[in-house]
Write a protein that holds these residues in place. Structure first.
Motif, mmCIF file in Angstrom:
data_model
loop_
_atom_site.group_PDB
_atom_site.id
_atom_site.type_symbol
_atom_site.label_atom_id
_atom_site.label_comp_id
_atom_site.label_asym_id
_atom_site.label_seq_id
_atom_site.Cartn_x
_atom_site.Cartn_y
_atom_site.Cartn_z
ATOM 1 N N ASN A 1 0.832 -1.209 0.000
ATOM 2 C CA ASN A 1 0.000 0.000 0.000
ATOM 3 C C ASN A 1 0.860 1.249 0.000
ATOM 4 O O ASN A 1 0.624 2.181 -0.768
ATOM 5 C CB ASN A 1 -0.934 0.029 1.214
ATOM 6 N N LYS A 2 1.859 1.283 0.871
ATOM 7 C CA LYS A 2 2.730 2.453 0.967
ATOM 8 C C LYS A 2 3.454 2.706 -0.344
ATOM 9 O O LYS A 2 3.545 3.840 -0.804
ATOM 10 C CB LYS A 2 3.760 2.253 2.083
ATOM 11 N N LYS A 3 3.975 1.641 -0.947
ATOM 12 C CA LYS A 3 4.737 1.794 -2.186
ATOM 13 C C LYS A 3 3.845 2.197 -3.363
ATOM 14 O O LYS A 3 4.244 2.997 -4.202
ATOM 15 C CB LYS A 3 5.482 0.504 -2.494
ATOM 16 N N ILE A 4 2.633 1.653 -3.402
ATOM 17 C CA ILE A 4 1.686 2.032 -4.468
ATOM 18 C C ILE A 4 1.308 3.497 -4.308
ATOM 19 O O ILE A 4 1.251 4.246 -5.291
ATOM 20 C CB ILE A 4 0.439 1.123 -4.450
ATOM 21 N N LYS A 5 1.072 3.912 -3.075
ATOM 22 C CA LYS A 5 0.707 5.303 -2.804
ATOM 23 C C LYS A 5 1.812 6.251 -3.278
ATOM 24 O O LYS A 5 1.540 7.283 -3.875
ATOM 25 C CB LYS A 5 0.435 5.491 -1.315
ATOM 26 N N LEU B 1 3.071 9.948 -10.162
ATOM 27 C CA LEU B 1 2.365 10.088 -11.437
ATOM 28 C C LEU B 1 1.361 11.244 -11.425
ATOM 29 O O LEU B 1 0.887 11.664 -12.481
ATOM 30 C CB LEU B 1 1.641 8.786 -11.780
ATOM 31 N N SER B 2 1.032 11.746 -10.264
ATOM 32 C CA SER B 2 0.018 12.797 -10.126
ATOM 33 C C SER B 2 0.280 14.053 -10.957
ATOM 34 O O SER B 2 -0.665 14.633 -11.479
ATOM 35 C CB SER B 2 -0.180 13.163 -8.659
ATOM 36 N N GLU C 1 -6.821 14.997 -10.710
ATOM 37 C CA GLU C 1 -6.093 14.554 -9.524
ATOM 38 C C GLU C 1 -6.384 13.080 -9.279
ATOM 39 O O GLU C 1 -7.500 12.616 -9.503
ATOM 40 C CB GLU C 1 -6.544 15.375 -8.316
ATOM 41 N N LEU C 2 -5.362 12.344 -8.858
ATOM 42 C CA LEU C 2 -5.496 10.930 -8.490
ATOM 43 C C LEU C 2 -5.354 10.806 -6.990
ATOM 44 O O LEU C 2 -4.432 11.360 -6.414
ATOM 45 C CB LEU C 2 -4.364 10.109 -9.106
ATOM 46 N N GLU C 3 -6.253 10.071 -6.379
ATOM 47 C CA GLU C 3 -6.163 9.807 -4.943
ATOM 48 C C GLU C 3 -6.176 8.295 -4.725
ATOM 49 O O GLU C 3 -7.081 7.602 -5.191
ATOM 50 C CB GLU C 3 -7.355 10.434 -4.216
ATOM 51 N N PHE C 4 -5.177 7.784 -4.031
ATOM 52 C CA PHE C 4 -5.106 6.359 -3.716
ATOM 53 C C PHE C 4 -6.146 6.037 -2.659
ATOM 54 O O PHE C 4 -6.217 6.668 -1.618
ATOM 55 C CB PHE C 4 -3.707 6.017 -3.202
ATOM 56 N N VAL C 5 -6.996 5.031 -2.932
ATOM 57 C CA VAL C 5 -8.034 4.615 -1.987
ATOM 58 C C VAL C 5 -7.590 3.370 -1.231
ATOM 59 O O VAL C 5 -7.752 3.273 -0.023
ATOM 60 C CB VAL C 5 -9.385 4.366 -2.703
ATOM 61 N N GLY C 6 -7.000 2.407 -1.944
ATOM 62 C CA GLY C 6 -6.532 1.202 -1.283
ATOM 63 C C GLY C 6 -6.161 0.112 -2.270
ATOM 64 O O GLY C 6 -6.350 0.255 -3.474
ATOM 65 N N PHE C 7 -5.615 -0.970 -1.713
ATOM 66 C CA PHE C 7 -5.208 -2.106 -2.519
ATOM 67 C C PHE C 7 -5.696 -3.371 -1.839
ATOM 68 O O PHE C 7 -5.469 -3.577 -0.646
ATOM 69 C CB PHE C 7 -3.680 -2.143 -2.660
#
Length: 83
Positions: free
Chosen positions: A10-14, A20-21, A30-36
């Motif tokens: 999760n941390k690394k994907i975020k 990339l934002s 805008e891109l917001e990470f929600v979860g994996f």
């Protein structure tokens, strides 16, 4: 001590999504990470700004974000836009 794999991924994907934002911001979005979800391999993101309702956002997710994520994280199978 065994680290929580999901937490580390999760941390690394975020971090990658934050990197990339600027590309998305260049188009007014805008891109917001929600979860994996480690079980399904699905990354959830929230699209904001002009990307939220853009007809090309599925292409951005599949051929942009998904490809970048899969290059670093083979456990990622799909990217979903979460509203």
């Amino acid at each position: 001590m065994i680290k929580n794999l999901k937490s580390e991924v999760n941390k690394k994907i975020k971090v990658l999504i934050k990197e990339l934002s600027p590309y998305v911001a260049g188009h007014g979005g805008e891109l917001e990470f929600v979860g994996f979800d480690l079980k399904t391999g699905v990354v959830g993101v929230r699209l904001k700004g002009s990307c939220a309702h853009c007809a090309l956002s599925p292409i951005t997710l599949r051929f942009g974000l998904l490809k970048k994520l899969q290059a670093k994280f083979p456990e990622v199978k799909e990217v979903e836009a979460i509203e």
